[in-house]
Design a protein around this motif. Structure first.
Motif, PDB file in Angstrom:
ATOM      1  N   LEU A 166       0.818  -1.216   0.000  1.00  0.00           N
ATOM      2  CA  LEU A 166       0.000   0.000   0.000  1.00  0.00           C
ATOM      3  C   LEU A 166       0.851   1.266   0.000  1.00  0.00           C
ATOM      4  O   LEU A 166       0.689   2.137  -0.838  1.00  0.00           O
ATOM      5  N   SER A 167       1.777   1.357   0.951  1.00  0.00           N
ATOM      6  CA  SER A 167       2.562   2.597   1.088  1.00  0.00           C
ATOM      7  C   SER A 167       3.759   2.634   0.135  1.00  0.00           C
ATOM      8  O   SER A 167       4.319   3.686  -0.113  1.00  0.00           O
ATOM      9  N   ARG A 168       4.170   1.448  -0.387  1.00  0.00           N
ATOM     10  CA  ARG A 168       5.348   1.298  -1.247  1.00  0.00           C
ATOM     11  C   ARG A 168       6.658   1.585  -0.513  1.00  0.00           C
ATOM     12  O   ARG A 168       7.713   1.685  -1.120  1.00  0.00           O
ATOM     13  N   LEU A 169       6.595   1.743   0.823  1.00  0.00           N
ATOM     14  CA  LEU A 169       7.817   1.934   1.610  1.00  0.00           C
ATOM     15  C   LEU A 169       8.580   0.611   1.681  1.00  0.00           C
ATOM     16  O   LEU A 169       7.977  -0.466   1.735  1.00  0.00           O
ATOM     17  N   ILE A 170       9.909   0.705   1.690  1.00  0.00           N
ATOM     18  CA  ILE A 170      10.727  -0.506   1.798  1.00  0.00           C
ATOM     19  C   ILE A 170      10.563  -1.067   3.211  1.00  0.00           C
ATOM     20  O   ILE A 170      10.673  -0.343   4.199  1.00  0.00           O
ATOM     21  N   GLU A 171      10.298  -2.385   3.290  1.00  0.00           N
ATOM     22  CA  GLU A 171      10.139  -3.035   4.600  1.00  0.00           C
ATOM     23  C   GLU A 171      11.329  -3.921   4.949  1.00  0.00           C
ATOM     24  O   GLU A 171      11.584  -4.168   6.120  1.00  0.00           O
ATOM     25  N   HIS A 172      12.019  -4.429   3.937  1.00  0.00           N
ATOM     26  CA  HIS A 172      13.162  -5.324   4.173  1.00  0.00           C
ATOM     27  C   HIS A 172      14.004  -5.342   2.909  1.00  0.00           C
ATOM     28  O   HIS A 172      13.487  -5.182   1.810  1.00  0.00           O
ATOM     29  N   ILE A 173      15.314  -5.553   3.074  1.00  0.00           N
ATOM     30  CA  ILE A 173      16.193  -5.573   1.901  1.00  0.00           C
ATOM     31  C   ILE A 173      17.217  -6.696   2.041  1.00  0.00           C
ATOM     32  O   ILE A 173      17.749  -6.927   3.130  1.00  0.00           O
ATOM     33  N   ASP A 174      17.431  -7.435   0.949  1.00  0.00           N
ATOM     34  CA  ASP A 174      18.411  -8.521   0.918  1.00  0.00           C
ATOM     35  C   ASP A 174      19.590  -8.097   0.057  1.00  0.00           C
ATOM     36  O   ASP A 174      19.395  -7.557  -1.039  1.00  0.00           O
ATOM     37  N   PHE A 175      20.788  -8.378   0.557  1.00  0.00           N
ATOM     38  CA  PHE A 175      22.013  -8.077  -0.187  1.00  0.00           C
ATOM     39  C   PHE A 175      22.774  -9.373  -0.440  1.00  0.00           C
ATOM     40  O   PHE A 175      22.821 -10.251   0.418  1.00  0.00           O
ATOM     41  N   LEU A 176      23.406  -9.476  -1.614  1.00  0.00           N
ATOM     42  CA  LEU A 176      24.230 -10.629  -1.959  1.00  0.00           C
ATOM     43  C   LEU A 176      25.693 -10.211  -1.953  1.00  0.00           C
ATOM     44  O   LEU A 176      26.057  -9.235  -2.600  1.00  0.00           O
ATOM     45  N   ARG A 177      26.521 -10.965  -1.202  1.00  0.00           N
ATOM     46  CA  ARG A 177      27.962 -10.678  -1.188  1.00  0.00           C
ATOM     47  C   ARG A 177      28.543 -10.930  -2.578  1.00  0.00           C
ATOM     48  O   ARG A 177      28.204 -11.915  -3.229  1.00  0.00           O
ATOM     49  N   VAL A 178      29.438 -10.047  -3.008  1.00  0.00           N
ATOM     50  CA  VAL A 178      30.113 -10.222  -4.295  1.00  0.00           C
ATOM     51  C   VAL A 178      31.598  -9.916  -4.112  1.00  0.00           C
ATOM     52  O   VAL A 178      31.999  -9.326  -3.113  1.00  0.00           O
ATOM     53  N   LYS A 179      32.376 -10.326  -5.114  1.00  0.00           N
ATOM     54  CA  LYS A 179      33.816 -10.037  -5.105  1.00  0.00           C
ATOM     55  C   LYS A 179      34.153  -9.297  -6.385  1.00  0.00           C
ATOM     56  O   LYS A 179      33.515  -9.509  -7.424  1.00  0.00           O
TER      57      LYS A 179
END
Length: 196
Positions: A81-94
């Motif tokens: 509804l609000s389009r606010l970010i609730e959670h974020i996933d990051f992938l480790r890279v080299k």
């Protein structure tokens, strides 16, 4: 140089803890990949929002207690509804590593006459160097005529970017909208009837 985001390790889990974090203008997140244990994080909401806004594959450096982790954004969960970010996933890279990314397709230019360009693929799955991920794939449709199309094989890819899709898969179709054609046919019929 990637944007550096400061983060602290999250020790509380569950919906209640996540809501409490968000009330403090923080954002829950996780860093995973390369066979290492995941790190659950709290990040500053505003700084994170600015870092990932408009770039679904942003390359970032996450500073957790002085230790930096080079990451790309893997998933952003938003409130429907609000389009606010609730959670974020990051992938480790080299550095130098190739990663799978979805690159948005952007159409530039004007087709010939009344033709319009229609995206058949909004995104293209590609492999790119983790430290040189393009923000998008640009498709120029300038002067293309009704009935022409752009396939995966036609894409002008940045150096060091590979697409493993079927080369014949259609990315953009150029056509005169059917409604215009139908309306013109209808006008011609009406004119013919009026002439009788």
């Amino acid at each position: 140089m990637p944007v550096v985001l400061k983060a602290s390790v999250r020790t509380e889990f569950g919906k209640g803890a996540s809501r409490r974090i968000r009330r403090e203008d923080k954002l829950p997140g996780v860093v995973y990949g390369h066979g290492e244990d995941p790190i659950h994080l709290e990040l500053d909401y505003h700084d994170t929002f600015l870092a990932v806004r408009g770039n679904a594959n942003a390359l970032l450096s996450i500073d957790v207690a002085g230790e930096e982790h080079l990451v790309i954004v893997k998933d952003v969960q938003r409130n429907p509804l609000s389009r606010l970010i609730e959670h974020i996933d990051f992938l480790r890279v080299k550095k130098g590593e190739k990663v799978d990314v979805e690159l948005p397709v952007i159409v530039e230019g004007e087709p010939a006459g009344d033709a319009m360009a229609t995206l058949e693929m909004l995104q293209v799955l590609a492999k790119a160097s983790a430290t040189a991920i393009p923000e998008s794939i640009i498709v120029n449709v300038d002067g293309l005529e009704d009935g022409q199309h752009v396939t995966v094989a036609d894409l002008d890819l940045p150096a060091d970017v590979e697409v493993e899709l079927d080369p014949e898969a259609v990315v953009v179709v150029v056509a005169v909208p059917a409604m215009e054609t139908a309306a013109e046919d209808g006008e011609e019929e009406g004119e013919a009837e009026a002439a009788e």
